[in-house]
Design an enzyme around this catalytic site. Sequence first.
Site, PDB file in Angstrom:
ATOM      1  N   ASN A   1      10.569  -3.555   5.391  1.00 21.69           N
ATOM      2  CA  ASN A   1       9.460  -4.456   4.913  1.00 21.69           C
ATOM      3  C   ASN A   1       9.826  -4.899   5.053  1.00 21.69           C
ATOM      4  O   ASN A   1      11.271  -6.130   4.128  1.00 21.69           O
ATOM      5  CB  ASN A   1       9.581  -3.646   3.562  1.00 21.69           C
ATOM      6  CG  ASN A   1       7.826  -4.228   3.571  1.00 21.69           C
ATOM      7  OD1 ASN A   1       7.696  -5.056   3.427  1.00 21.69           O
ATOM      8  ND2 ASN A   1       8.525  -3.894   1.408  1.00 21.69           N
TER       9      ASN A   1
ATOM     10  N   HIS B   1       8.091   5.024   6.316  1.00 20.65           N
ATOM     11  CA  HIS B   1       7.039   3.788   6.479  1.00 20.65           C
ATOM     12  C   HIS B   1       5.862   3.833   7.188  1.00 20.65           C
ATOM     13  O   HIS B   1       5.470   4.258   8.074  1.00 20.65           O
ATOM     14  CB  HIS B   1       8.106   2.921   7.495  1.00 20.65           C
ATOM     15  CG  HIS B   1       7.942   1.655   7.698  1.00 20.65           C
ATOM     16  ND1 HIS B   1       7.046   0.946   8.568  1.00 20.65           N
ATOM     17  CD2 HIS B   1       8.431   0.717   7.067  1.00 20.65           C
ATOM     18  CE1 HIS B   1       7.003   0.139   8.833  1.00 20.65           C
ATOM     19  NE2 HIS B   1       8.000  -0.659   7.922  1.00 20.65           N
TER      20      HIS B   1
ATOM     21  N   MET C   1       2.160  -7.223   4.835  1.00 23.48           N
ATOM     22  CA  MET C   1       3.556  -6.331   5.278  1.00 23.48           C
ATOM     23  C   MET C   1       3.733  -5.068   5.124  1.00 23.48           C
ATOM     24  O   MET C   1       2.418  -4.072   4.484  1.00 23.48           O
ATOM     25  CB  MET C   1       4.389  -6.548   4.142  1.00 23.48           C
ATOM     26  CG  MET C   1       5.411  -8.575   4.253  1.00 23.48           C
ATOM     27  SD  MET C   1       7.040  -8.566   3.619  1.00 23.48           S
ATOM     28  CE  MET C   1       6.721 -10.516   3.419  1.00 23.48           C
ATOM     29  N   CYS C   2       4.802  -4.234   5.421  1.00 23.05           N
ATOM     30  CA  CYS C   2       4.587  -3.086   5.173  1.00 23.05           C
ATOM     31  C   CYS C   2       5.301  -1.807   4.085  1.00 23.05           C
ATOM     32  O   CYS C   2       5.729  -3.252   3.059  1.00 23.05           O
ATOM     33  CB  CYS C   2       6.087  -2.136   6.483  1.00 23.05           C
ATOM     34  SG  CYS C   2       5.394  -3.580   7.936  1.00 23.05           S
ATOM     35  N   GLU C   3       5.081  -1.203   4.317  1.00 21.70           N
ATOM     36  CA  GLU C   3       5.420   0.465   2.446  1.00 21.70           C
ATOM     37  C   GLU C   3       7.176   1.056   3.067  1.00 21.70           C
ATOM     38  O   GLU C   3       6.618   1.557   4.162  1.00 21.70           O
ATOM     39  CB  GLU C   3       4.350   0.305   2.031  1.00 21.70           C
ATOM     40  CG  GLU C   3       3.585   0.057   1.176  1.00 21.70           C
ATOM     41  CD  GLU C   3       2.625   0.008   0.147  1.00 21.70           C
ATOM     42  OE1 GLU C   3       2.964   0.837  -0.436  1.00 21.70           O
ATOM     43  OE2 GLU C   3       2.131  -0.592  -0.076  1.00 21.70           O
TER      44      GLU C   3
END
Length: 268
Positions: free
Chosen positions: A108, A77, A1-3
């Site tokens: 996220n 992001h 996933m993203c941060e």
Amino acid sequence: MCELLGMNCATPTDINFSFKGFSQRAGVTSDHADGFGIAFFEQKGCRLFIDCQSAVHSPLADFIRNYPIKSRNVIAHIRKATQGKIELENNHPFMRELWGRHWIFAHNGDLKDYWPQLCGQFMPVGTTDSERAYCYILQELRYRFGKDEPSLQQIFDFLAEVSPKIAEYGTFNFILSNGQALFSYATTNLHWIVREWPFQQAHLVDVDIEIDFSQVTKPEDRVAVVATAPLTDNEVWHKYQPGELIWFQDGRVQQTAHTTIQRLVNAG
């Protein structure tokens, strides 16, 4: 996933120190290398920078690391794609106008089979679940309050109502700002810290850089930082509880709310 990375301040402040560590997670200390973006509010105006390249290699990210843009609200992001191709339109943060203000949103997580009914005023440009959720939030804000801009308290109360409903579809960690305040919500990993007088030293986790904030700040400065994972290893960071919503204003916690996500209750 993203941060995610967010900053809310009492006075205009640059995010260079935090971004230098955060951006290392885009290919050096982690693999969030599918694009990056960052937005800086200046009063009602907003500077938005996005790129499909990793924040480690992008010349645009290098510019951000070294140019001290001062702002009271910042959202950044780094992307690890789960839904949507690696294309510019799928990079966060996303920006839309509502009530004569820029609204910035970054997410996220992964929302499974999330296809809200959208009326057409706010529509996704890209193909991510994140942008669909963002458009739905703005749409429902517009439905709820019409042409009259709500107060920050009303926005907070609205987010406490709608966020857990969206979180029923999956991981929903987000940061949202209209330039007046910063709102953040977590179902899994999100942390926060407030730095204020007397400031101390801070050392980044992801790169060997340290700063003594007491040498570059004044008593009236105060900074709240939100990040998916703590950015420093010698400060005390606070972890969000699942379903927790926090409203930051002037570099401090203004209000918190603990919401119920039924799928987490059932899983527990």
